[in-house]
Design a protein around this motif. Sequence first.
Motif, PDB file in Angstrom:
ATOM      1  N   VAL A   1       0.875  -1.173   0.000  1.00  0.00           N
ATOM      2  CA  VAL A   1       0.000   0.000   0.000  1.00  0.00           C
ATOM      3  C   VAL A   1       0.910   1.220   0.000  1.00  0.00           C
ATOM      4  O   VAL A   1       1.667   1.439   0.956  1.00  0.00           O
ATOM      5  N   GLY A   2       0.845   1.992  -1.078  1.00  0.00           N
ATOM      6  CA  GLY A   2       1.767   3.100  -1.285  1.00  0.00           C
ATOM      7  C   GLY A   2       1.867   4.076  -0.133  1.00  0.00           C
ATOM      8  O   GLY A   2       2.958   4.557   0.188  1.00  0.00           O
ATOM      9  N   LEU A   3       0.756   4.382   0.523  1.00  0.00           N
ATOM     10  CA  LEU A   3       0.778   5.347   1.620  1.00  0.00           C
ATOM     11  C   LEU A   3       1.692   4.889   2.758  1.00  0.00           C
ATOM     12  O   LEU A   3       2.387   5.690   3.368  1.00  0.00           O
ATOM     13  N   PHE A   4       1.734   3.580   3.021  1.00  0.00           N
ATOM     14  CA  PHE A   4       2.609   3.063   4.075  1.00  0.00           C
ATOM     15  C   PHE A   4       4.078   3.180   3.679  1.00  0.00           C
ATOM     16  O   PHE A   4       4.954   3.238   4.531  1.00  0.00           O
ATOM     17  N   HIS A   5       4.350   3.214   2.381  1.00  0.00           N
ATOM     18  CA  HIS A   5       5.716   3.356   1.880  1.00  0.00           C
ATOM     19  C   HIS A   5       6.117   4.835   1.841  1.00  0.00           C
ATOM     20  O   HIS A   5       7.202   5.200   2.286  1.00  0.00           O
ATOM     21  N   ARG A   6       5.211   5.674   1.326  1.00  0.00           N
ATOM     22  CA  ARG A   6       5.508   7.108   1.160  1.00  0.00           C
ATOM     23  C   ARG A   6       5.434   7.880   2.472  1.00  0.00           C
ATOM     24  O   ARG A   6       6.263   8.755   2.725  1.00  0.00           O
ATOM     25  N   GLU A   7       4.417   7.612   3.271  1.00  0.00           N
ATOM     26  CA  GLU A   7       4.199   8.350   4.517  1.00  0.00           C
ATOM     27  C   GLU A   7       3.888   7.371   5.646  1.00  0.00           C
ATOM     28  O   GLU A   7       2.772   7.309   6.139  1.00  0.00           O
ATOM     29  N   PRO A   8       4.899   6.584   6.058  1.00  0.00           N
ATOM     30  CA  PRO A   8       4.640   5.511   7.024  1.00  0.00           C
ATOM     31  C   PRO A   8       4.048   5.976   8.351  1.00  0.00           C
ATOM     32  O   PRO A   8       3.153   5.320   8.886  1.00  0.00           O
ATOM     33  N   GLU A   9       4.510   7.102   8.870  1.00  0.00           N
ATOM     34  CA  GLU A   9       3.991   7.569  10.163  1.00  0.00           C
ATOM     35  C   GLU A   9       2.519   7.948  10.048  1.00  0.00           C
ATOM     36  O   GLU A   9       1.701   7.622  10.909  1.00  0.00           O
ATOM     37  N   ARG A  10       2.185   8.650   8.989  1.00  0.00           N
ATOM     38  CA  ARG A  10       0.799   9.071   8.774  1.00  0.00           C
ATOM     39  C   ARG A  10      -0.110   7.865   8.557  1.00  0.00           C
ATOM     40  O   ARG A  10      -1.194   7.773   9.138  1.00  0.00           O
ATOM     41  N   ALA A  11       0.321   6.934   7.726  1.00  0.00           N
ATOM     42  CA  ALA A  11      -0.474   5.741   7.444  1.00  0.00           C
ATOM     43  C   ALA A  11      -0.694   4.934   8.723  1.00  0.00           C
ATOM     44  O   ALA A  11      -1.814   4.487   9.006  1.00  0.00           O
ATOM     45  N   ARG A  12       0.355   4.766   9.500  1.00  0.00           N
ATOM     46  CA  ARG A  12       0.259   4.013  10.759  1.00  0.00           C
ATOM     47  C   ARG A  12      -0.709   4.693  11.722  1.00  0.00           C
ATOM     48  O   ARG A  12      -1.531   4.045  12.363  1.00  0.00           O
ATOM     49  N   ALA A  13      -0.646   6.018  11.807  1.00  0.00           N
ATOM     50  CA  ALA A  13      -1.558   6.759  12.696  1.00  0.00           C
ATOM     51  C   ALA A  13      -3.005   6.576  12.253  1.00  0.00           C
ATOM     52  O   ALA A  13      -3.904   6.409  13.087  1.00  0.00           O
ATOM     53  N   LEU A  14      -3.252   6.592  10.953  1.00  0.00           N
ATOM     54  CA  LEU A  14      -4.606   6.373  10.443  1.00  0.00           C
ATOM     55  C   LEU A  14      -5.105   4.980  10.812  1.00  0.00           C
ATOM     56  O   LEU A  14      -6.255   4.804  11.213  1.00  0.00           O
ATOM     57  N   ALA A  15      -4.246   3.981  10.685  1.00  0.00           N
ATOM     58  CA  ALA A  15      -4.635   2.597  10.978  1.00  0.00           C
ATOM     59  C   ALA A  15      -4.814   2.364  12.473  1.00  0.00           C
ATOM     60  O   ALA A  15      -5.717   1.621  12.886  1.00  0.00           O
ATOM     61  N   GLU A  16      -4.002   2.999  13.282  1.00  0.00           N
ATOM     62  CA  GLU A  16      -4.014   2.739  14.728  1.00  0.00           C
ATOM     63  C   GLU A  16      -5.309   3.155  15.411  1.00  0.00           C
ATOM     64  O   GLU A  16      -5.608   2.687  16.499  1.00  0.00           O
ATOM     65  N   ARG A  17      -6.122   3.970  14.759  1.00  0.00           N
ATOM     66  CA  ARG A  17      -7.390   4.366  15.384  1.00  0.00           C
ATOM     67  C   ARG A  17      -8.327   3.174  15.552  1.00  0.00           C
ATOM     68  O   ARG A  17      -9.274   3.227  16.321  1.00  0.00           O
ATOM     69  N   TRP A  18      -8.063   2.082  14.853  1.00  0.00           N
ATOM     70  CA  TRP A  18      -8.903   0.879  14.945  1.00  0.00           C
ATOM     71  C   TRP A  18      -8.227  -0.252  15.713  1.00  0.00           C
ATOM     72  O   TRP A  18      -8.722  -1.367  15.747  1.00  0.00           O
TER      73      TRP A  18
ATOM     74  N   ALA B   1      -7.106  -2.635  18.600  1.00  0.00           N
ATOM     75  CA  ALA B   1      -7.548  -3.104  19.919  1.00  0.00           C
ATOM     76  C   ALA B   1      -6.351  -3.024  20.867  1.00  0.00           C
ATOM     77  O   ALA B   1      -5.196  -3.074  20.423  1.00  0.00           O
ATOM     78  N   PRO B   2      -6.594  -2.913  22.170  1.00  0.00           N
ATOM     79  CA  PRO B   2      -5.483  -2.908  23.130  1.00  0.00           C
ATOM     80  C   PRO B   2      -4.609  -4.151  22.917  1.00  0.00           C
ATOM     81  O   PRO B   2      -5.113  -5.262  22.780  1.00  0.00           O
ATOM     82  N   GLY B   3      -3.301  -3.923  22.845  1.00  0.00           N
ATOM     83  CA  GLY B   3      -2.366  -5.024  22.637  1.00  0.00           C
ATOM     84  C   GLY B   3      -2.242  -5.459  21.190  1.00  0.00           C
ATOM     85  O   GLY B   3      -1.504  -6.388  20.874  1.00  0.00           O
ATOM     86  N   GLY B   4      -2.957  -4.793  20.294  1.00  0.00           N
ATOM     87  CA  GLY B   4      -2.918  -5.161  18.874  1.00  0.00           C
ATOM     88  C   GLY B   4      -1.683  -4.622  18.178  1.00  0.00           C
ATOM     89  O   GLY B   4      -0.858  -3.922  18.772  1.00  0.00           O
ATOM     90  N   LYS B   5      -1.563  -4.955  16.888  1.00  0.00           N
ATOM     91  CA  LYS B   5      -0.385  -4.504  16.137  1.00  0.00           C
ATOM     92  C   LYS B   5      -0.752  -4.131  14.715  1.00  0.00           C
ATOM     93  O   LYS B   5      -1.719  -4.650  14.150  1.00  0.00           O
ATOM     94  N   VAL B   6       0.041  -3.205  14.166  1.00  0.00           N
ATOM     95  CA  VAL B   6      -0.079  -2.788  12.770  1.00  0.00           C
ATOM     96  C   VAL B   6       1.193  -3.237  12.073  1.00  0.00           C
ATOM     97  O   VAL B   6       2.301  -2.939  12.536  1.00  0.00           O
ATOM     98  N   GLU B   7       1.030  -3.957  10.969  1.00  0.00           N
ATOM     99  CA  GLU B   7       2.188  -4.434  10.191  1.00  0.00           C
ATOM    100  C   GLU B   7       2.025  -3.980   8.744  1.00  0.00           C
ATOM    101  O   GLU B   7       0.955  -4.173   8.154  1.00  0.00           O
ATOM    102  N   ALA B   8       3.058  -3.385   8.190  1.00  0.00           N
ATOM    103  CA  ALA B   8       3.035  -2.967   6.791  1.00  0.00           C
ATOM    104  C   ALA B   8       4.208  -3.608   6.063  1.00  0.00           C
ATOM    105  O   ALA B   8       5.324  -3.640   6.584  1.00  0.00           O
ATOM    106  N   PHE B   9       3.931  -4.123   4.890  1.00  0.00           N
ATOM    107  CA  PHE B   9       4.953  -4.788   4.074  1.00  0.00           C
ATOM    108  C   PHE B   9       4.975  -4.095   2.718  1.00  0.00           C
ATOM    109  O   PHE B   9       3.938  -3.906   2.092  1.00  0.00           O
ATOM    110  N   TYR B  10       6.156  -3.716   2.309  1.00  0.00           N
ATOM    111  CA  TYR B  10       6.266  -3.075   1.001  1.00  0.00           C
ATOM    112  C   TYR B  10       7.527  -3.573   0.322  1.00  0.00           C
ATOM    113  O   TYR B  10       8.628  -3.256   0.743  1.00  0.00           O
ATOM    114  N   ASP B  11       7.334  -4.378  -0.683  1.00  0.00           N
ATOM    115  CA  ASP B  11       8.442  -4.807  -1.512  1.00  0.00           C
ATOM    116  C   ASP B  11       8.059  -4.470  -2.949  1.00  0.00           C
ATOM    117  O   ASP B  11       6.904  -4.554  -3.298  1.00  0.00           O
TER     118      ASP B  11
END
Length: 128
Positions: free
Chosen positions: A94-111, A113-123
């Motif tokens: 997902v290009g946004l996670f590659h171009r603007e990782p902090e912003r993309a992560r912040a957008l995803a983190e709003r959903w 759950a406590p103890g959950g994780k966000v993982e982004a893969f870009y190859d």
Amino acid sequence: MSTRLAAIVDQLGIRPTDRVLEIGCGHGVAATMVCERLEGGRLTAIDRSAKMIEAAAARNAAHVEEGKAEFLVGDLEEVDLGDRRFEVIFAVRVGLFHREPERARALAERWLAPGGKVEAFYDPPARH
């Protein structure tokens, strides 16, 4: 099945009861692999392309029918998932996670759950 996507899904460490969000699900190949690991858990997959959502939902029709998966047209910046929370949120190429990782992560983190994780893969896509 894609060995690259299988390796990514393996890395996610999905438990049978996890609630999982896939951002940018494309044709739904990784979604199939996630659903095969769920027992009591649920996958929500979003993609901004209605065509990709249609393809992913068709590919995973049995999982949708059993209530294990849902596929929604939506852009990460604008989609409304209400009060849903997820133990695992992931995005592949997902290009946004590659171009603007902090912003993309912040957008995803709003959903998240406590103890959950966000993982982004870009190859980069393989060249033939």
